[in-house]
Every structure is written in structure tokens, then in C-alpha cells.
Design a protein around this motif. Sequence first.
Motif, PDB file in Angstrom:
ATOM      1  N   ALA A  61      37.346  59.073  44.872  1.00 52.55           N
ATOM      2  CA  ALA A  61      37.762  59.063  46.409  1.00 52.55           C
ATOM      3  C   ALA A  61      36.979  58.253  47.201  1.00 52.55           C
ATOM      4  N   GLU A  62      35.798  57.877  46.837  1.00 51.41           N
ATOM      5  CA  GLU A  62      34.967  56.988  47.613  1.00 51.41           C
ATOM      6  C   GLU A  62      34.775  55.738  46.827  1.00 51.41           C
ATOM      7  N   ASN A  63      34.967  54.589  47.614  1.00 52.09           N
ATOM      8  CA  ASN A  63      34.999  53.072  47.102  1.00 52.09           C
ATOM      9  C   ASN A  63      33.705  52.675  46.523  1.00 52.09           C
ATOM     10  N   GLU A  64      32.593  53.348  47.023  1.00 53.39           N
ATOM     11  CA  GLU A  64      31.216  52.978  46.312  1.00 53.39           C
ATOM     12  C   GLU A  64      31.143  53.734  44.887  1.00 53.39           C
ATOM     13  N   ALA A  65      31.855  54.913  44.665  1.00 50.29           N
ATOM     14  CA  ALA A  65      31.755  55.327  43.484  1.00 50.29           C
ATOM     15  C   ALA A  65      32.314  54.500  42.198  1.00 50.29           C
ATOM     16  N   ILE A  66      33.657  53.995  43.009  1.00 54.73           N
ATOM     17  CA  ILE A  66      34.209  53.049  41.897  1.00 54.73           C
ATOM     18  C   ILE A  66      33.531  51.796  41.629  1.00 54.73           C
ATOM     19  N   MET A  67      32.780  51.352  42.486  1.00 50.34           N
ATOM     20  CA  MET A  67      31.830  49.969  42.432  1.00 50.34           C
ATOM     21  C   MET A  67      30.928  50.446  41.423  1.00 50.34           C
ATOM     22  N   ARG A  68      30.267  51.469  41.700  1.00 52.84           N
ATOM     23  CA  ARG A  68      29.104  51.952  40.808  1.00 52.84           C
ATOM     24  C   ARG A  68      29.809  52.063  39.504  1.00 52.84           C
ATOM     25  N   PHE A  69      30.906  52.512  39.057  1.00 56.90           N
ATOM     26  CA  PHE A  69      31.441  52.879  37.702  1.00 56.90           C
ATOM     27  C   PHE A  69      31.488  51.649  37.178  1.00 56.90           C
ATOM     28  N   ILE A  70      32.274  50.763  37.946  1.00 59.83           N
ATOM     29  CA  ILE A  70      32.519  49.184  37.447  1.00 59.83           C
ATOM     30  C   ILE A  70      31.253  48.599  37.256  1.00 59.83           C
ATOM     31  N   TYR A  71      30.027  48.786  37.801  1.00 60.91           N
ATOM     32  CA  TYR A  71      28.854  47.923  37.636  1.00 60.91           C
ATOM     33  C   TYR A  71      28.327  48.497  36.519  1.00 60.91           C
ATOM     34  N   TYR A  72      28.125  49.621  36.284  1.00 66.89           N
ATOM     35  CA  TYR A  72      27.291  50.282  35.163  1.00 66.89           C
ATOM     36  C   TYR A  72      28.240  50.167  33.906  1.00 66.89           C
ATOM     37  N   ARG A 122      33.539  47.761  50.682  1.00 68.07           N
ATOM     38  CA  ARG A 122      33.933  48.456  52.178  1.00 68.07           C
ATOM     39  C   ARG A 122      35.514  47.659  52.238  1.00 68.07           C
ATOM     40  N   ALA A 123      35.722  46.817  51.445  1.00 70.64           N
ATOM     41  CA  ALA A 123      37.015  46.118  51.425  1.00 70.64           C
ATOM     42  C   ALA A 123      37.589  46.489  50.226  1.00 70.64           C
ATOM     43  N   LEU A 124      37.297  47.482  49.391  1.00 72.78           N
ATOM     44  CA  LEU A 124      38.096  47.615  48.019  1.00 72.78           C
ATOM     45  C   LEU A 124      39.238  48.177  48.293  1.00 72.78           C
ATOM     46  N   ARG A 125      40.147  47.849  47.268  1.00 74.59           N
ATOM     47  CA  ARG A 125      41.678  48.169  47.318  1.00 74.59           C
ATOM     48  C   ARG A 125      42.051  48.028  46.103  1.00 74.59           C
ATOM     49  N   TRP A 126      42.873  48.849  45.555  1.00 74.98           N
ATOM     50  CA  TRP A 126      43.699  48.794  44.306  1.00 74.98           C
ATOM     51  C   TRP A 126      44.818  47.571  44.181  1.00 74.98           C
ATOM     52  N   ASN A 127      44.706  46.813  43.357  1.00 75.89           N
ATOM     53  CA  ASN A 127      45.584  45.573  43.170  1.00 75.89           C
ATOM     54  C   ASN A 127      45.867  45.401  41.675  1.00 75.89           C
ATOM     55  N   VAL A 128      46.687  46.481  41.121  1.00 76.43           N
ATOM     56  CA  VAL A 128      46.917  46.243  39.769  1.00 76.43           C
ATOM     57  C   VAL A 128      47.773  45.067  39.260  1.00 76.43           C
ATOM     58  N   GLU A 129      47.354  44.390  38.369  1.00 75.18           N
ATOM     59  CA  GLU A 129      48.233  43.091  38.138  1.00 75.18           C
ATOM     60  C   GLU A 129      49.637  43.429  37.433  1.00 75.18           C
ATOM     61  N   THR A 130      50.599  43.015  38.084  1.00 77.08           N
ATOM     62  CA  THR A 130      51.942  43.075  37.681  1.00 77.08           C
ATOM     63  C   THR A 130      52.620  42.105  37.693  1.00 77.08           C
ATOM     64  N   ILE A 131      52.158  41.040  36.965  1.00 78.75           N
ATOM     65  CA  ILE A 131      52.849  39.882  36.969  1.00 78.75           C
ATOM     66  C   ILE A 131      53.240  39.521  35.303  1.00 78.75           C
ATOM     67  N   GLY A 132      54.545  39.268  35.333  1.00 82.27           N
ATOM     68  CA  GLY A 132      55.031  38.845  33.772  1.00 82.27           C
ATOM     69  C   GLY A 132      55.102  37.523  33.465  1.00 82.27           C
ATOM     70  N   PHE A 133      55.155  37.133  32.542  1.00 80.42           N
ATOM     71  CA  PHE A 133      55.349  35.574  32.118  1.00 80.42           C
ATOM     72  C   PHE A 133      56.590  34.956  32.298  1.00 80.42           C
ATOM     73  N   SER A 134      57.678  35.738  32.680  1.00 78.33           N
ATOM     74  CA  SER A 134      59.084  35.318  32.626  1.00 78.33           C
ATOM     75  C   SER A 134      59.670  36.230  33.786  1.00 78.33           C
ATOM     76  N   PRO A 135      60.937  35.895  34.566  1.00 83.61           N
ATOM     77  CA  PRO A 135      61.349  36.725  35.467  1.00 83.61           C
ATOM     78  C   PRO A 135      61.908  37.905  34.939  1.00 83.61           C
ATOM     79  N   ASN A 136      61.897  38.921  35.510  1.00 88.21           N
ATOM     80  CA  ASN A 136      62.208  40.357  34.924  1.00 88.21           C
ATOM     81  C   ASN A 136      61.651  40.690  33.515  1.00 88.21           C
ATOM     82  N   GLY A 137      60.602  39.804  33.351  1.00 89.43           N
ATOM     83  CA  GLY A 137      59.897  40.400  32.176  1.00 89.43           C
ATOM     84  C   GLY A 137      58.798  41.345  32.120  1.00 89.43           C
ATOM     85  N   PHE A 138      58.272  41.661  30.898  1.00 90.59           N
ATOM     86  CA  PHE A 138      57.123  42.806  30.761  1.00 90.59           C
ATOM     87  C   PHE A 138      56.185  42.378  31.784  1.00 90.59           C
ATOM     88  N   ASN A 139      55.611  43.591  32.658  1.00 87.51           N
ATOM     89  CA  ASN A 139      54.595  42.873  33.678  1.00 87.51           C
ATOM     90  C   ASN A 139      53.711  44.003  33.892  1.00 87.51           C
TER      91      ASN A 139
END
Length: 298
Positions: free
Chosen positions: A33-44, A222-239
Motif C-alpha cells: 500500500a506504500e510505494n516505498e515498500a514496493i521499491m524496496r521489494f524491487i531493489y532487494y 514518489r511518482a510510482l504507479r502501476w503500468n502493466v505491459e499490455t502491448i501485443g505483437f499484432s492488433p487484437n493479439g495476445f497482450n
Amino acid sequence: MGDALIWFFTNIGMGVYNLFYAITHPGLWLNWAENEAIMRFIYYGGSVQFFFVIFVLFLVLTGIGIWKRGVMWGAVRVLEGFSNAVGRFFAWAGLLMVLQQVIVVFLQSIFRMGNLTIAPFGVGFTQSVGWFSEELKLYNALVVALCVSYTFIQGGHVRVDLFYATAKYRTKKIVDMLGSLLFMMPVAVLTWMYGWYFLWRHLVVPKPSASDTLDRLLTKSRALRWNVETIGFSPNGFNAYFLFKILLLCFAGLVFLQAIAFFYRSYLELVEGPESEGKYHDKDVLEAGEEAYDHAEF
């Protein structure tokens, strides 16, 4: 050389401290729920500190196992049992892949349908047939990434043998031990280190980097937000290609755990002699009337 040794043993000591600190302060890295905790998890998760925590645990377990072989055999049974259970479960993804491919071919070639709706328990999920066609790659990735250690235990990997088959029993066990320590473990660690940040760069912004210090990542939080990748290789393809990046880490973790299990098994079989070879080895066996299917005939 002296500085390297000091660095090495200092990090081993800090590994013990960091392990107990992480256990006693879980909110610092698990309270997402805290952005700093997420960044600590990513770093370690991809840090030298995390490596030495795992290394210390390995040393402690190895030391106890040398003192009491029953503990080491227990570790072998648990690790191999876990790998077998995971592999046997996700091997069914191969069957799902075949069935879904048949459905996709029928829908595209015969019924000329553009979309497919799956609604288990009344919850609808609609995607294009092309999406389901590209999703077949995920099933293949599940088999490759999650059945890797299971296949190793079952002896299913291809082995390039130059001298191993003709070597003496003790020589084979020494080769197996060195192979675990010098090849399997380092490759698994490198794959994890690169794959960790490769994953997180496609899940959050600002994008974390392996060269970022903890302080820099905490500043980015401080500016952290989720931005999960949802780009497919083709239109309407698996993303959902971020799933492949998660599987890469699962692959590295399973290989590392299997390297530990194989090192322990090789050591125990070396110490206890040929009569212990294959002890507690849970290999698949064919039932009466079954045949091994190892090739296709057309």
C-alpha cells in the motif's frame, strides 16, 4: 585479493543480519500500500544483499546436512518432490495447448468466427480468435519454464557426453557436484538478476534500473504507479506478455533449487557409496501395457 575476501566475508555476515531484519520488519517490503515498500521489494529482489541471504541459508543447510545426513536427504526429498509436483501439474499445459489449437482451427477455418467467449461460473471473458491463437505460446512457455527441473529429475534433458559414461562412480559424483556449483547455480543467478529488472520495467513507472541505488529508487517511488505491459505483437493479439517475464524468474528459481538438490544428492551418493544411488528418486514409471511415446509417425 584481500579487499575481495573482506567484501565477501562482510557480505556473508550482513546476509545473516539482513535475513533477520527482513523477517522482523516485513512491513518495510511487503506493505505494498506504500510505494516505498514496493521499491524496496524491487531493489532487494535483484540485489547482492538478497544473493548473500540465499547463500547464507545454503551454507547453513549444507553445514547441518554434513553433520546430519538425514537432514540433507530430507532437503533432497523436499526439493525434488516440489519440482516433480510443479512439473507434473504444468505438463498438462501441453494437452491444453493441443485442445485449444484444435478449437482455434475449427473456429477460424470452418465456422469463420472472429471472437470467442469463455464464461465459467457465469463470468464472461471475450477475446478474438487471434488472441487465443497467440496465447498458445503461453502454454508452451509454461511447459518449458515450469517443467525444467522435473525433466532434469526424470533424466529427460539431452546430455552431451564426452567422458561421463565411462568415468568411475566417484568421478561421476564429483563432476555432478562441480556441475551444480559452477554451471547450474551461476546460470540461474545471472538469469534471475537480469530477469528481475526486465520484469519490473514492464510493470511500474518510473522504470527501475539495475544500476539504481536504493536511495534513488526510494526517490522514484514518489511518482510510482502501476503500468502493466499490455502491448501485443499484432492488433487484437495476445497482450499479456509480462507473464513470460514472470515465467523467466520461475525458471531461474526452479533451476537454482534443483542445483541445490542435485548437489546434495551427488554429495550423499558420493559419501554413502553406490548402494545409495537413486535413493528416494521419484521417477515416473510406465504401468503394465503402456509404452513410452518418444516420436511421431506420419
